[in-house]
Design an enzyme around this catalytic site. Sequence first.
Site, short mmCIF file in Angstrom:
data_model
loop_
_atom_site.label_atom_id
_atom_site.label_comp_id
_atom_site.label_asym_id
_atom_site.label_seq_id
_atom_site.Cartn_x
_atom_site.Cartn_y
_atom_site.Cartn_z
N TYR A 53 -3.34 -2.94 -5.47
CA TYR A 53 -2.71 -1.80 -4.80
C TYR A 53 -1.79 -2.28 -3.67
O TYR A 53 -0.65 -1.85 -3.56
CB TYR A 53 -3.77 -0.86 -4.26
CG TYR A 53 -3.22 0.35 -3.55
CD1 TYR A 53 -2.66 1.40 -4.27
CD2 TYR A 53 -3.25 0.44 -2.15
CE1 TYR A 53 -2.14 2.51 -3.62
CE2 TYR A 53 -2.74 1.54 -1.50
CZ TYR A 53 -2.18 2.58 -2.24
OH TYR A 53 -1.66 3.67 -1.59
N SER A 97 2.92 2.47 1.44
CA SER A 97 1.63 2.54 2.12
C SER A 97 1.64 1.59 3.30
O SER A 97 2.35 0.57 3.27
CB SER A 97 0.50 2.14 1.16
OG SER A 97 -0.73 1.98 1.83
#
Length: 255
Positions: A152, A139
Amino acid sequence: MLDLLDFGGKVVLVTGGTSGIGKATAQLFKSLGATVYVTGRRAEAGAALEAEGIRFLSADHQVADDCERVVERVVRQAGRLDVLFNNAGWIFLADAEHSSEADWQKILDINVVGAWRMARAVIPVMRAQGGGAIVNNASDWGLKGGRGAVAYCSSKGALVQMSKAMALDLGPDQIRVNAVCPGDTVVEWWTNGQYEGMASVTPAAEAEARARDWVPLGRLGRGEDVARAVVFLASDMAAYITGVALPVDGGNSAQ
Protein backbone atom coordinates in the site's frame (compact mmCIF):
# COMPACT_ATOMS: atom_id res chain seq x y z
CA MET A 1 -12.71 35.74 -4.04
CA LEU A 2 -15.50 33.20 -3.49
CA ASP A 3 -16.18 33.12 -7.22
CA LEU A 4 -12.89 31.24 -7.54
CA LEU A 5 -14.67 28.34 -5.82
CA ASP A 6 -17.67 28.50 -8.16
CA PHE A 7 -17.88 25.33 -10.25
CA GLY A 8 -20.97 26.39 -12.18
CA GLY A 9 -20.67 25.12 -15.74
CA LYS A 10 -17.82 22.77 -14.77
CA VAL A 11 -17.91 18.99 -15.12
CA VAL A 12 -16.27 16.81 -12.48
CA LEU A 13 -15.56 13.08 -12.50
CA VAL A 14 -14.84 11.29 -9.20
CA THR A 15 -13.69 7.67 -9.36
CA GLY A 16 -14.68 5.37 -6.52
CA GLY A 17 -17.22 7.98 -5.54
CA THR A 18 -20.03 6.02 -3.91
CA SER A 19 -18.67 6.14 -0.35
CA GLY A 20 -16.10 7.70 1.94
CA ILE A 21 -13.81 10.41 0.64
CA GLY A 22 -15.09 10.07 -2.92
CA LYS A 23 -18.72 10.51 -1.91
CA ALA A 24 -17.96 13.52 0.32
CA THR A 25 -15.99 15.12 -2.50
CA ALA A 26 -18.69 14.51 -5.10
CA GLN A 27 -21.30 16.05 -2.80
CA LEU A 28 -19.15 19.12 -2.15
CA PHE A 29 -18.50 19.70 -5.84
CA LYS A 30 -22.24 19.37 -6.48
CA SER A 31 -23.00 21.97 -3.79
CA LEU A 32 -20.62 24.36 -5.55
CA GLY A 33 -22.51 24.11 -8.84
CA ALA A 34 -20.64 21.41 -10.75
CA THR A 35 -22.14 18.69 -12.87
CA VAL A 36 -20.76 15.64 -11.08
CA TYR A 37 -20.24 12.06 -12.22
CA VAL A 38 -19.00 9.26 -9.98
CA THR A 39 -17.83 5.77 -10.79
CA GLY A 40 -18.19 2.68 -8.66
CA ARG A 41 -19.21 -0.96 -8.63
CA ARG A 42 -22.16 -0.80 -6.22
CA ALA A 43 -25.33 0.05 -8.10
CA GLU A 44 -27.40 0.56 -4.94
CA ALA A 45 -24.98 3.18 -3.60
CA GLY A 46 -24.88 4.77 -7.04
CA ALA A 47 -28.67 4.99 -7.13
CA ALA A 48 -28.66 6.87 -3.80
CA LEU A 49 -26.31 9.46 -5.28
CA GLU A 50 -28.43 9.70 -8.42
CA ALA A 51 -31.26 10.81 -6.13
CA GLU A 52 -29.03 13.73 -5.07
CA GLY A 53 -28.41 14.76 -8.68
CA ILE A 54 -24.99 13.11 -8.94
CA ARG A 55 -24.64 10.85 -11.95
CA PHE A 56 -23.43 7.28 -11.44
CA LEU A 57 -21.43 5.22 -13.92
CA SER A 58 -20.58 1.59 -13.19
CA ALA A 59 -16.88 0.92 -13.74
CA ASP A 60 -13.97 -1.26 -12.68
CA HIS A 61 -10.73 0.71 -12.98
CA GLN A 62 -8.72 -2.48 -13.39
CA VAL A 63 -10.31 -2.69 -16.84
CA ALA A 64 -8.84 -0.30 -19.41
CA ASP A 65 -11.99 -0.35 -21.56
CA ASP A 66 -14.09 0.74 -18.56
CA CYS A 67 -11.88 3.78 -18.05
CA GLU A 68 -12.11 4.82 -21.68
CA ARG A 69 -15.86 4.20 -21.75
CA VAL A 70 -16.52 6.32 -18.66
CA VAL A 71 -14.64 9.34 -20.01
CA GLU A 72 -16.25 9.01 -23.43
CA ARG A 73 -19.72 8.90 -21.88
CA VAL A 74 -19.12 11.94 -19.65
CA VAL A 75 -17.87 14.01 -22.58
CA ARG A 76 -20.69 12.82 -24.84
CA GLN A 77 -23.33 13.76 -22.25
CA ALA A 78 -21.81 16.88 -20.69
CA GLY A 79 -19.69 18.21 -23.55
CA ARG A 80 -16.52 18.67 -21.49
CA LEU A 81 -14.57 17.40 -18.48
CA ASP A 82 -12.86 19.94 -16.21
CA VAL A 83 -11.82 17.97 -13.13
CA LEU A 84 -10.78 14.37 -12.54
CA PHE A 85 -10.44 13.16 -8.95
CA ASN A 86 -8.69 9.79 -9.03
CA ASN A 87 -10.04 8.43 -5.77
CA ALA A 88 -10.65 4.73 -6.51
CA GLY A 89 -8.26 2.61 -4.48
CA TRP A 90 -7.66 -0.57 -2.53
CA ILE A 91 -5.80 -1.36 0.68
CA PHE A 92 -4.54 -4.48 2.38
CA LEU A 93 -2.18 -4.75 5.33
CA ALA A 94 0.89 -6.99 5.21
CA ASP A 95 4.65 -6.73 5.44
CA ALA A 96 6.97 -7.77 2.60
CA GLU A 97 7.32 -11.34 3.86
CA HIS A 98 3.58 -11.95 4.03
CA SER A 99 2.45 -10.21 0.83
CA SER A 100 1.52 -12.30 -2.19
CA GLU A 101 2.11 -11.77 -5.90
CA ALA A 102 -1.65 -11.40 -6.33
CA ASP A 103 -1.83 -8.76 -3.59
CA TRP A 104 0.89 -6.67 -5.22
CA GLN A 105 -0.61 -7.01 -8.69
CA LYS A 106 -4.07 -5.95 -7.52
CA ILE A 107 -2.99 -2.97 -5.43
CA LEU A 108 -0.71 -1.58 -8.12
CA ASP A 109 -3.31 -2.16 -10.84
CA ILE A 110 -6.00 -0.26 -8.94
CA ASN A 111 -4.05 2.42 -7.07
CA VAL A 112 -1.44 3.31 -9.69
CA VAL A 113 -2.28 1.91 -13.11
CA GLY A 114 -6.00 2.63 -12.72
CA ALA A 115 -5.24 6.28 -11.98
CA TRP A 116 -2.93 6.43 -15.01
CA ARG A 117 -5.62 4.85 -17.22
CA MET A 118 -8.10 7.55 -16.21
CA ALA A 119 -5.56 10.34 -16.68
CA ARG A 120 -4.59 9.02 -20.09
CA ALA A 121 -8.24 9.13 -21.14
CA VAL A 122 -8.95 12.68 -19.90
CA ILE A 123 -5.75 14.41 -21.01
CA PRO A 124 -6.76 14.82 -24.69
CA VAL A 125 -10.15 16.19 -23.61
CA MET A 126 -8.65 18.72 -21.22
CA ARG A 127 -5.97 19.74 -23.70
CA ALA A 128 -8.55 20.38 -26.42
CA GLN A 129 -10.64 22.60 -24.11
CA GLY A 130 -7.62 24.60 -22.91
CA GLY A 131 -6.87 23.01 -19.57
CA GLY A 132 -8.19 21.21 -16.52
CA ALA A 133 -7.27 19.78 -13.15
CA ILE A 134 -6.39 16.26 -12.05
CA VAL A 135 -6.21 15.43 -8.35
CA ASN A 136 -4.92 12.02 -7.26
CA ASN A 137 -5.80 10.53 -3.88
CA ALA A 138 -2.52 9.31 -2.40
CA SER A 139 -1.80 8.98 1.34
CA ASP A 140 0.46 10.31 4.05
CA TRP A 141 1.86 6.77 4.00
CA GLY A 142 3.00 7.56 0.47
CA LEU A 143 5.12 10.33 1.98
CA LYS A 144 6.54 8.72 5.11
CA GLY A 145 5.76 5.01 5.11
CA GLY A 146 3.92 2.88 7.62
CA ARG A 147 4.39 -0.46 9.34
CA GLY A 148 2.79 -3.60 7.97
CA ALA A 149 1.55 -2.05 4.72
CA VAL A 150 4.47 -2.31 2.33
CA ALA A 151 2.51 -2.71 -0.91
CA TYR A 152 0.00 0.00 0.00
CA CYS A 153 2.76 2.46 0.93
CA SER A 154 4.58 1.63 -2.29
CA SER A 155 1.49 2.20 -4.41
CA LYS A 156 0.71 5.55 -2.79
CA GLY A 157 4.33 6.68 -3.04
CA ALA A 158 4.20 5.83 -6.74
CA LEU A 159 1.01 7.88 -7.08
CA VAL A 160 2.71 10.90 -5.49
CA GLN A 161 5.61 10.66 -7.95
CA MET A 162 3.26 10.07 -10.88
CA SER A 163 1.42 13.28 -9.94
CA LYS A 164 4.65 15.27 -9.93
CA ALA A 165 5.85 13.83 -13.23
CA MET A 166 2.50 14.44 -14.90
CA ALA A 167 2.48 18.02 -13.60
CA LEU A 168 5.77 18.65 -15.41
CA ASP A 169 4.57 17.06 -18.64
CA LEU A 170 1.16 18.71 -18.71
CA GLY A 171 1.94 22.19 -17.44
CA PRO A 172 2.29 23.60 -20.99
CA ASP A 173 -1.26 22.36 -21.68
CA GLN A 174 -2.59 24.20 -18.59
CA ILE A 175 -3.53 20.88 -17.01
CA ARG A 176 -2.66 21.02 -13.33
CA VAL A 177 -1.91 17.76 -11.52
CA ASN A 178 -1.74 17.50 -7.73
CA ALA A 179 -2.17 14.86 -5.04
CA VAL A 180 -3.90 14.87 -1.68
CA CYS A 181 -2.32 12.69 1.02
CA PRO A 182 -4.92 11.84 3.68
CA GLY A 183 -4.03 10.42 7.05
CA ASP A 184 -6.29 7.98 8.88
CA THR A 185 -9.79 8.96 7.80
CA VAL A 186 -13.04 7.56 9.18
CA VAL A 187 -15.01 6.08 6.28
CA GLU A 188 -17.76 3.48 5.98
CA TRP A 189 -15.59 0.38 5.66
CA TRP A 190 -13.83 1.28 8.89
CA THR A 191 -16.91 2.04 10.96
CA ASN A 192 -18.78 -1.06 9.83
CA GLY A 193 -15.69 -3.25 10.18
CA GLN A 194 -16.08 -4.83 6.76
CA TYR A 195 -13.27 -4.43 4.25
CA GLU A 196 -11.19 -6.98 2.41
CA GLY A 197 -7.79 -7.48 4.02
CA MET A 198 -8.52 -5.18 6.97
CA ALA A 199 -9.61 -7.60 9.70
CA SER A 200 -6.72 -6.59 11.96
CA VAL A 201 -7.40 -2.85 11.85
CA THR A 202 -7.99 -1.12 15.19
CA PRO A 203 -11.75 -0.40 15.59
CA ALA A 204 -12.53 3.16 14.55
CA ALA A 205 -13.81 4.19 17.99
CA GLU A 206 -10.63 2.95 19.64
CA ALA A 207 -8.47 4.62 17.01
CA GLU A 208 -10.37 7.87 17.50
CA ALA A 209 -9.57 7.75 21.21
CA ARG A 210 -5.90 7.05 20.53
CA ALA A 211 -5.76 9.86 17.97
CA ARG A 212 -5.99 12.38 20.79
CA ASP A 213 -2.47 11.35 21.73
CA TRP A 214 -0.74 10.75 18.38
CA VAL A 215 -2.35 13.15 15.88
CA PRO A 216 -1.30 16.79 16.47
CA LEU A 217 -4.86 18.04 15.87
CA GLY A 218 -6.17 15.36 18.22
CA ARG A 219 -8.64 13.53 15.99
CA LEU A 220 -8.99 11.30 12.95
CA GLY A 221 -9.89 12.79 9.60
CA ARG A 222 -13.34 12.91 8.03
CA GLY A 223 -14.25 12.57 4.39
CA GLU A 224 -15.19 16.23 4.24
CA ASP A 225 -11.72 17.24 5.46
CA VAL A 226 -10.17 15.65 2.39
CA ALA A 227 -12.98 16.83 0.12
CA ARG A 228 -12.24 20.47 0.93
CA ALA A 229 -8.58 20.01 0.00
CA VAL A 230 -9.52 18.33 -3.29
CA VAL A 231 -11.92 21.12 -4.19
CA PHE A 232 -9.29 23.74 -3.37
CA LEU A 233 -6.67 22.07 -5.58
CA ALA A 234 -9.19 21.73 -8.42
CA SER A 235 -10.41 25.32 -8.13
CA ASP A 236 -9.16 28.61 -9.51
CA MET A 237 -8.00 29.39 -5.97
CA ALA A 238 -5.12 27.04 -6.81
CA ALA A 239 -4.55 28.29 -10.36
CA TYR A 240 -0.78 28.51 -9.84
CA ILE A 241 -0.39 25.25 -7.94
CA THR A 242 0.70 22.05 -9.67
CA GLY A 243 2.93 19.13 -8.74
CA VAL A 244 2.03 19.34 -5.04
CA ALA A 245 1.45 16.43 -2.65
CA LEU A 246 -0.70 18.00 0.06
CA PRO A 247 -0.92 16.19 3.42
CA VAL A 248 -4.42 16.22 4.91
CA ASP A 249 -3.56 14.34 8.06
CA GLY A 250 -3.97 16.59 11.09
CA GLY A 251 -0.23 17.21 11.14
CA ASN A 252 0.71 13.54 11.42
CA SER A 253 3.29 13.62 8.60
CA ALA A 254 5.07 16.54 10.29
CA GLN A 255 6.15 14.23 13.13
